[in-house]
Write an enzyme that holds these catalytic residues in place. Structure first.
Site, PDB file in Angstrom:
ATOM      1  N   TYR A   1       6.824   4.856 -12.314  1.00 25.13           N
ATOM      2  CA  TYR A   1       7.361   3.737 -11.241  1.00 25.13           C
ATOM      3  C   TYR A   1       7.063   4.315 -10.005  1.00 25.13           C
ATOM      4  O   TYR A   1       7.618   5.141  -9.338  1.00 25.13           O
ATOM      5  CB  TYR A   1       8.675   3.315 -11.653  1.00 25.13           C
TER       6      TYR A   1
ATOM      7  N   LYS B   1       3.946   1.435 -12.836  1.00 18.69           N
ATOM      8  CA  LYS B   1       4.237  -0.153 -11.906  1.00 18.69           C
ATOM      9  C   LYS B   1       4.263   0.441 -10.901  1.00 18.69           C
ATOM     10  O   LYS B   1       4.700   1.168 -10.161  1.00 18.69           O
ATOM     11  CB  LYS B   1       6.004   0.152 -12.315  1.00 18.69           C
TER      12      LYS B   1
END
Lengths: 302, 302, 302, 302
Positions: free
Chosen positions: A140, A170
């Site tokens: 992320y 992400k």
């Protein structure tokens, strides 16, 4: 890992419902899950930034995830965010995510002590990913919150050698050139989940096919429309819908951003998410009145 | 609170000793405590930045503190750092600090979700301070690590109304004008603990009478000399000693800063602190050889 | 260069007087010079940040400097700031500074295209310094304005090999460790002119013996007192005076900082400096009333 | 202003050709202009960032512009960048731009003294725009270089009231949400020229129809292909070409960015642009060999 299905479409970053005393409202997760299922959203991202992970204890994070898995009943995918400044906490969360039945895990970079190199970041994540067994692992990347702005493409290449379950990233960053580079790596080996809702169209233009976002929770059809339009090469239509999304994002920015402002909109749309935990200040009655007015001005409630 | 004694002199920010597998080495804390006592250092600051608090679990932080209290046997003061991004974790740590016998608590600002205003920061700390009963509370201000740069003088004034135990601030920032303002508030109502070792002389010039630092651990006499010289108005002598401190700090910066480089020096000076936890990379044999050489070049080991 | 006298004491960074139409008010420089002489200030720093150099044309900068030289009549030293993003403009200004009789030159780092390395900075300055013949050259280090934060000590060492007239640095930065390192280089080879008025005491504690500042213009006796007290090792007295300086600096910050707020104070103290040029907004009547009130509250006008 | 034609397609930000002694090589501008004409590029942006405006004197900037106007012979549009930290210099350049026959002017925000508000920025630009008579004025927004990150949409709305010739903005920023808002203002009243070449596809997706870029100079057909593909709603084809552009941009970043690296590529492609002025360091023979190799690896030279 070979035949694992890639993520597609919209993954809603869930808010963590809270009671008036700011205890977690586990009971509301059932309503929330049924709402998500009804919208046709493809999955949820649990206890990420939107879910206020850093304001939760480890045991709360576990129980929230378990509740989501139970309530989802397989109707949509569940990605567990297990990131923490404390590697050992993240490992415990990763192990729990696998045990309780999540479909994948993601972790944000540690942001108090910041990894100095891509290698440091890989070494930080390696035992975390391993704690989740075969679950796919997503890095992320969110430099605006973490201050960690290491090259994601290098992370993916170096990380893959150490972390067999590394599925992708992400990508919550407005460096769309870097996103493009990540998407193109090894002929598209890695999944790149678009992160900033207000510019989803640009991520799709670069080649992303999935996104994780908090405003997907309350205007899912806008984003479903953007994805469909771009699939149909109808850029004009996607752009009109993106401008609709931007209208909503401009309002949440006015109220402190996607977590604070978004949680208030969730309350207005019927999911009882309550207030945020400190240091995010509670939403006042006056603010709710102003927010409702702002939303009415853009005909948010049809 | 009225008759509480103010902190004076040197408070060493302790490293967290770790074993080869990066488990906490509680057993070494006894040696460490006896070393501190021998140096004449006035107190310790446990599980702060130097102690890698963000890389530790809540239960580890409790056990480390308890061990320090037990081993110190009242020979020096113990300030427990209880800061966390998660307010509830910080409250639990604050309560434990009081129970186990610490002399005061401190907390750094939450740094993932950042308080937007001084009021948000006060509200974040209020229940944390209250959880420690009568223990004095210090706001640990360190903008370079947290990105939170709210006016500390305003925090002290507004905070005092909500937090009766607010004693002052650990001021780790090079804004010495702000430090001066804090020291002068209400004719010196608040304690301002100087934070950056390499410029202790400047904090003392501004009026500070105590400091918290990590290099105090291994060159205590240098700093004791600076404090004594400044008390005697011998600026020249203090400056010469400060330049000595700067020589050492230049070396630790070369090795990644006060936590990574400092922990290595501790190992060289006989306290077995081991390596840091990820994301801080371990110290290699080559680095130890280079570090030893660099320290020899400045005649670190007499 | 060998026997050149080093700068000592206070160098006032002069404001550029302007008429209502924002043309330069050369006529006021005579009054300004007589005022400076009366205060006992040791020198002036002409067309620096305070003098709005970047808002002036090359020919204006020359004429302002010439006027200062003429009006000073040798009563105090004159340092000409010749810095510019455009090396050729800086060379022209440096040559003019020597011709017209300035005592030294200084140049800030180029800040649009930033030098990537210390070597780039040395190469940028080399022909500029050479254009001023034997005049001493000072590197004006001010990272907060330029975004250029290259190691000043390395610049001095490397620069000395290429720039024989390199005398030192005007150090406007709160990295006092770096200032200490620069002062200590080669047993004090380089002059380090302290730059931030509100923390002069800390620079003197580190070993500086001269400063360049804008608030010296209107509260010279405060700073003369600080310097005298520190020479007498009376840190306590210096600190009390420094707190007086801080009271004034807090007010100018409230009005947009040392250039905008300072220029307004100059107008109030009788030197007709007028308004700043855009992009700095003009001072309104309401602001003058508020400023006067703020200054009265700290008994600025005896 | 009503019937003025809007800018469309590609505007190349020109490099400033220089001789070995770093004097401007005005003679090469003729070759450069004929090259531009041959590529079918729609216009040039003269003396912007790529043209090293801040390293040039006012008179050099005028002569460079005049030479471009003369050599272009009306074959393509000429936008004169007149921005400067010094408003008066910018006014002089704006007046000259009109006199010598440019088609429009643009100005970057002052970046040493930064405008504190949108109003300050409008007031700074107002007399500059007025100095160019009826020529359309574009605000050159580039926060990464200037540190000025004021809301461009608010600038356009407030600016239009004060600056009748305000046509739009050269938007060199990766805040694509803000770009979208600017494009949508008043049903598309303002022109928004896309600025970052490596993500042109994303600006076109948001609705831009023109771009200003430095790499357009040496790979014009790539960008012409992107624009054409997006006009035909062929996102896939546009993306493939954008990835080609990114390959080239990755190389110039390796050599110090678009100005330094780009100028070297121009030299390799036959336009004698020479080296950059300090503080940008000259390109060595070794670097040219490496660069050529890097370009060969991506089959840059067909």
């Amino acid at each position: 890992m070979k035949n694992r299905e890639r993520l597609k479409g919209l993954i809603a970053a869930t808010f963590t419902p809270m009671l008036a005393n700011r205890e977690v409202n586990y009971d509301e997760i059932g309503n929330y899950a049924r709402y998500i299922e009804k919208t046709g959203i493809n999955g949820v991202f649990v206890c990420g930034t939107t879910g206020e992970s850093t304001s939760l204890t480890t045991s709360e994070r576990k129980q929230i995830l378990s509740t989501w898995v139970k309530e989802a009943k397989g109707a949509f995918k569940i990605i567990a965010h297990v990131g923490s400044n404390c590697q050992r906490e993240a490992m415990e969360l990763a192990s729990h995510a696998q045990t309780c039945g999540a479909d994948g895990i993601a972790a944000i970079a540690p942001s108090f002590f910041k990894p100095a190199t891509v290698t440091d970041l890989v070494q930080f994540f390696k035992p975390i990913a391993a704690s989740a067994g075969n679950l796919p692992f997503y890095y992320y990347n969110m430099p605006a919150m973490t201050g960690v702005n290491l090259a994601v493409d290098q992370f993916l290449l170096e990380g893959k050698k150490q972390i067999p379950t590394l599925a992708g990233t992400k990508f919550t960053h407005n460096n769309l050139m870097e996103m493009g580079v990540c998407l193109a790596l090894n002929d598209g080996e890695f999944e790149v989940l678009h992160g900033y809702d207000e510019i989803l169209i640009t991520g799709l233009a670069m080649g992303a096919v999935a996104g994780v976002g908090s405003t997907y929770n309350y205007i899912p059809s806008v984003y479903q429309g953007i994805i469909e339009a771009m699939q149909n090469n109808d850029v004009e239509k996607a752009r009109i819908l993106q401008m609709r999304s931007i209208q909503v994002v401009e309002i949440i920015i006015k109220y402190g951003g996607g977590v604070r402002g978004g949680k208030a909109i969730m309350n207005l749309t019927g999911i009882k998410c309550g207030d945020c935990r400190p240091p995010i200040s509670p939403f006042s009655e006056e603010e709710y009145a102003m927010l409702t007015n702002d939303l009415n001005n853009i005909h948010f409630f049809k």
